[in-house]
Design an enzyme around this catalytic site. Structure first.
Site, PDB file in Angstrom:
ATOM      1  N   CYS A 113       2.445  24.553  -1.451  1.00 28.69           N
ATOM      2  CA  CYS A 113       2.635  24.982  -0.059  1.00 28.69           C
ATOM      3  C   CYS A 113       1.008  25.037   0.399  1.00 28.69           C
ATOM      4  O   CYS A 113       0.495  24.297   1.176  1.00 28.69           O
ATOM      5  CB  CYS A 113       2.957  26.760  -0.298  1.00 28.69           C
ATOM      6  SG  CYS A 113       2.125  27.368  -1.760  1.00 28.69           S
ATOM      7  N   ASP A 334       4.376  28.845   8.354  1.00 30.61           N
ATOM      8  CA  ASP A 334       4.608  28.847   6.925  1.00 30.61           C
ATOM      9  C   ASP A 334       4.860  27.740   6.207  1.00 30.61           C
ATOM     10  O   ASP A 334       5.777  27.858   6.904  1.00 30.61           O
ATOM     11  CB  ASP A 334       5.230  30.462   7.207  1.00 30.61           C
ATOM     12  CG  ASP A 334       5.784  30.968   5.003  1.00 30.61           C
ATOM     13  OD1 ASP A 334       4.312  30.235   4.307  1.00 30.61           O
ATOM     14  OD2 ASP A 334       5.922  31.937   5.293  1.00 30.61           O
ATOM     15  N   HIS A 336       6.496  27.700   3.678  1.00 26.20           N
ATOM     16  CA  HIS A 336       7.526  28.033   2.605  1.00 26.20           C
ATOM     17  C   HIS A 336       8.779  27.902   3.192  1.00 26.20           C
ATOM     18  O   HIS A 336       9.819  29.271   2.845  1.00 26.20           O
ATOM     19  CB  HIS A 336       7.027  29.779   2.116  1.00 26.20           C
ATOM     20  CG  HIS A 336       5.319  29.669   1.497  1.00 26.20           C
ATOM     21  ND1 HIS A 336       4.751  29.930   2.397  1.00 26.20           N
ATOM     22  CD2 HIS A 336       5.181  29.315  -0.021  1.00 26.20           C
ATOM     23  CE1 HIS A 336       3.444  29.951   1.455  1.00 26.20           C
ATOM     24  NE2 HIS A 336       4.155  30.187  -0.018  1.00 26.20           N
TER      25      HIS A 336
END
Length: 445
Positions: A113, A334, A336
């Site tokens: 990430c 994000d 993820h």
């Protein structure tokens, strides 16, 4: 003995495959809660200020001019904010990618990430460099919000296939520069070509210059392997090959002018006449175990600057790409989400999975104190403005005795650093807007 070694290798391979499969399942399912925005507070996104309802001019001045110029204030335009946010390049976990260097891993789920956040901050720098801050993707408003939906990688594949089929006719026209039409159509075509090229540089393959494979390979020189956790400072080190928290003005100016060789050896110094842009990445720590609340206003000031390209940060062991804020909440992208591999080497590859239509928010007090701040400097004059404005922000901070970072005159070598400041050039990048531009238009410091 040899049998034991072979057995250990097989166990490690099975363990690697199991963890990869688990992460793929874990990050392919994601419940997205709806993000709420206040209509009574300004929203800042990488130097632009948005209001979600029309207010009188005086109210605008009170809420925005402290951080942004009047030209950057956009009132009563929710769609404008959404279009701007969605146009940023979104880079997430991917599965079914070619095996990463030095491993059998075919996914970065669960550990990559921070690398993805680092890619996003560089992508924003390239958008600024090639397309400008006012550019937005024409298809941004056609993407459906991800809120309150559950996705799997197979669902994403089906969506991409559907979009691919529905856009075939349109691509057949877009892939050929119109023989007729005005300057506006030609400009739109060129911008879309540049946009697609930028995205391709971050593809998940060995040939992508800024892809995760390339970053993992660079990380191996710092003792990192595919599957290891990469912190914001480590990613900054990988990207710029330096680990100092001080900005040395002479190093930046030399990078702009394209100087090579040693400053103490003028005979060996060459310059690029037109200069080039510089990306400055500064790893900082804004507190001890937790972020110091005194730095909240500092972070807000940074994200309000039009030359800020964002912050690589997040929560402990969970990296995000911070791009703005509203009140006491950060706005972020994000990484993820596990999406399927997209072959960016193919003509007309789908762009939808590289843009996120749904911003997310996080309270400032949840931010990990370790982060990396990025700035884009166009030329020497621009850097002088950056130096001046940031110095004022750092001086007016209540923590001026312990600033997040500092500006120093001279070169890093003047201060006898044990690790030299290295300027990493990207020879594949050139300013396509300028005729005869060379491949040395862009450098990372």
């Amino acid at each position: 003995m040899e049998t034991n070694v072979t057995g250990t290798d097989e166990v490690e391979k099975l363990k690697s495959k199991f963890m990869s499969a688990w992460h793929n399942v874990k990050y392919s399912w994601a419940l997205k809660t709806k993000t709420a925005f206040s209509r009574n507070s300004p929203v800042f996104l990488l130097g632009k200020c948005y209001h979600f309802q029309f207010l009188d001019d005086e109210s605008h001045a009170e809420s925005c001019t402290a951080e942004a110029s009047d030209d950057d204030v956009i009132a009563g335009n929710v769609d404008g904010f959404r279009r701007d946010f969605t146009s940023r390049v979104w880079l997430t976990y991917r599965e079914e990618i070619p095996a990463l260097p030095g491993s059998t891993l075919t996914s970065d789920c669960g550990w990559g990430c921070t690398l993805r956040a680092g890619q996003m901050i560089l992508a924003q720098a390239l958008l600024l460099h090639i397309l400008g801050r006012d550019w937005t993707w024409p298809e941004a408003m056609t993407l459906e919000p991800l809120d309150t939906e559950t996705w799997t990688s197979s669902t994403a594949r089906k969506l991409v296939a559907t979009l691919e089929a529905s856009l075939q006719g349109e691509r057949a026209q877009v892939n050929h520069c119109p023989a007729q039409g005005g300057a506006e159509e030609a400009d739109s075509y060129l911008k879309e070509a540049h946009h697609r090229t930028i995205v391709s540089w971050f593809g998940d393959g060995h040939s992508a210059q800024l892809g995760v494979h390339r970053l993992v390979q660079l990380g191996m020189t710092s003792g990192k392997q595919a599957g290891d956790w990469y912190g914001p400072a480590v990613v900054a080190h990988i990207l710029r090959q330096a680990n100092v928290q001080t900005v040395y003005s002479a190093d930046v100016i030399d990078s702009h002018s394209g100087q090579t060789g040693s400053p103490s050896d003028p005979q060996g110094v060459d310059t690029i006449p037109d200069g080039r842009a510089v990306v400055i990445l500064i790893p900082v720590r804004l507190g001890g175990e937790k972020i110091n609340p005194e730095y909240f206003s500092f972070v807000k000031s940074i994200l309000s600057l039009d030359y800020c390209i964002g912050i690589i940060g997040g929560k402990p062991k969970q990296a995000y790409y911070f791009v703005g804020f509203q009140d006491d909440s950060l706005i972020y992208m994000d990484p993820h989400y596990c999406q399927s591999f997209v072959d960016v080497s193919t003509s007309g590859f789908p762009l939808q999975s590289f843009h996120c239509p749904s911003p997310k928010k996080m309270a400032f007090n949840k931010m990990d104190p370790s982060c990396t701040i990025g700035f884009y400097s166009k030329n020497v004059e621009h850097y002088e403005r950056i130096n001046s404005e940031l110095s004022k922000i750092l001086q007016t901070s209540s923590l001026e005795k312990y600033p997040a970072f500092t500006f120093m005159e001279g070169h890093g070598m003047d201060y006898e650093l044990t690790v030299p400041v290295v300027r990493r050039e990207w020879p594949f990048i050139s300013d396509t807007r300028t005729a005869g531009a060379t491949s040395g238009d862009f450098v990372l410091l």
